[in-house]
Design an enzyme around this catalytic site. Structure first.
Site, short mmCIF file in Angstrom:
data_model
loop_
_atom_site.label_atom_id
_atom_site.label_comp_id
_atom_site.label_asym_id
_atom_site.label_seq_id
_atom_site.Cartn_x
_atom_site.Cartn_y
_atom_site.Cartn_z
N ARG A 162 -10.02 0.89 8.06
CA ARG A 162 -9.50 -0.44 8.41
C ARG A 162 -10.61 -1.36 8.90
O ARG A 162 -10.36 -2.52 9.17
CB ARG A 162 -8.50 -0.32 9.57
CG ARG A 162 -7.07 0.07 9.22
CD ARG A 162 -6.30 -1.01 8.55
NE ARG A 162 -5.00 -1.31 9.07
CZ ARG A 162 -3.88 -0.63 8.87
NH1 ARG A 162 -3.89 0.47 8.20
NH2 ARG A 162 -2.74 -1.07 9.35
N LYS A 222 0.84 -1.21 0.00
CA LYS A 222 0.00 0.00 0.00
C LYS A 222 0.87 1.25 0.00
O LYS A 222 0.66 2.15 -0.79
CB LYS A 222 -0.94 0.03 1.22
CG LYS A 222 -2.01 -1.04 1.20
CD LYS A 222 -3.05 -0.83 2.29
CE LYS A 222 -2.49 -0.92 3.71
NZ LYS A 222 -1.91 -2.22 4.07
N ARG A 245 11.38 -5.80 5.31
CA ARG A 245 11.17 -4.39 4.97
C ARG A 245 12.07 -3.48 5.81
O ARG A 245 12.25 -3.69 7.01
CB ARG A 245 9.70 -4.02 5.20
CG ARG A 245 9.45 -2.51 5.13
CD ARG A 245 8.05 -2.18 4.83
NE ARG A 245 7.14 -2.46 5.92
CZ ARG A 245 5.82 -2.26 5.83
NH1 ARG A 245 5.29 -1.81 4.71
NH2 ARG A 245 5.05 -2.52 6.85
N ARG A 300 10.83 -1.07 11.02
CA ARG A 300 9.71 -0.64 11.87
C ARG A 300 9.57 -1.60 13.04
O ARG A 300 9.72 -2.80 12.87
CB ARG A 300 8.41 -0.64 11.05
CG ARG A 300 8.10 0.68 10.41
CD ARG A 300 6.96 0.58 9.45
NE ARG A 300 5.75 -0.03 10.00
CZ ARG A 300 4.58 -0.07 9.35
NH1 ARG A 300 4.48 0.45 8.16
NH2 ARG A 300 3.53 -0.64 9.91
#
Ligand code: AMP
Length: 214
Positions: free
Chosen positions: A90, A15, A129, A162
């Site tokens: 969401r 996204k 990531r 993250r």
């Protein structure tokens, strides 16, 4: 038609990456609730502290907090000709609230794009990531390496992982996705355009342009 766009998809579906490409191409504000919470956390605001307790567990931040944040953002002048929402709504309650906000501001949602990626791919994407601490640009340890290890190609910022990008938190995030967010595909029904999130990014962008430009 105004480019009022929602991007749906599981954590790791792409996204954020695709949102950056779409908003750069169409010059739209990129509204990511996750980024707004991370920014608040960086600035140690009360909102950031509250959001942290949910984000660290892979749970959704309470709806009233999230909805008012989005409402305030969509009322800003730069959204009047369109915007892209990444990570909001969401759940069905947020989608219903968004519908009301859209009616109040005369900005109904015109495009709902659902980025589809098999679950096996999501785990690898999330765990590998990395993001730039300064500008938020996304990278991956094997699939999207920076030119210089640990440094952002765009701004030279430090690349970090993250806190919620680990296998354990991902499990709760995927549970939240299946129970709360996936029902949105039914909520938006025939308005949803599904795209293949495993495609090469340029090819995927072509599919998205085709949807938006008809
Ligand atoms: P994201 O960057 O979209 O993956 O979001 C990271 C985290 O921020 C999520 O796991 C939630 O804890 C929180 N979050 C982001 N968007 C929302 C939302 N629309 N409603 C509730 N919590 C959210």
């Amino acid at each position: 038609m105004k480019k009022t766009i929602i991007l749906l998809g599981a954590p790791g579906a792409g996204k954020g990456t695709n949102a950056k490409r779409i908003t750069a191409y169409y010059k739209l504000p990129h509204i990511s609730t996750g980024d707004m919470f991370r920014e608040a956390l960086k600035n140690e605001t009360p909102l950031g502290m509250l959001a942290k307790s949910y984000m660290d567990k892979g749970l959704l931040v309470p709806d009233d907090v999230t909805v008012s944040l989005v409402k305030e953002r969509l009322a800003k002048d730069d959204c009047k000709d369109g915007f892209l929402l990444d990570g909001f709504p969401r759940n069905v309650y947020q989608a219903e609230e968004l519908k009301k906000i859209g009616e109040e501001l005369n900005l109904p949602i015109n495009y709902v794009i659902d980025i589809d990626v098999p679950e096996s791919v999501l785990v690898d994407r999330i765990c590998g990531r990395r993001v730039c601490k300064t500008c938020g640009a996304p990278y991956h340890v094997t699939n999207l390496k920076p030119k210089v290890e640990g440094k952002c190609d765009l701004c030279g910022g430090e690349l970090i992982q993250r806190k919620d990008d680990n296998e354990e938190t991902l499990k709760s995030r995927l549970d939240e996705y299946h129970h709360q967010t996936e029902p949105l595909v039914k909520f938006y029904g025939s308005a949803v355009y599904k795209v293949d999130g495993t495609k090469d990014l340029d090819l995927l962008m072509e599919d998205i342009k085709h949807i938006i430009e008809g």
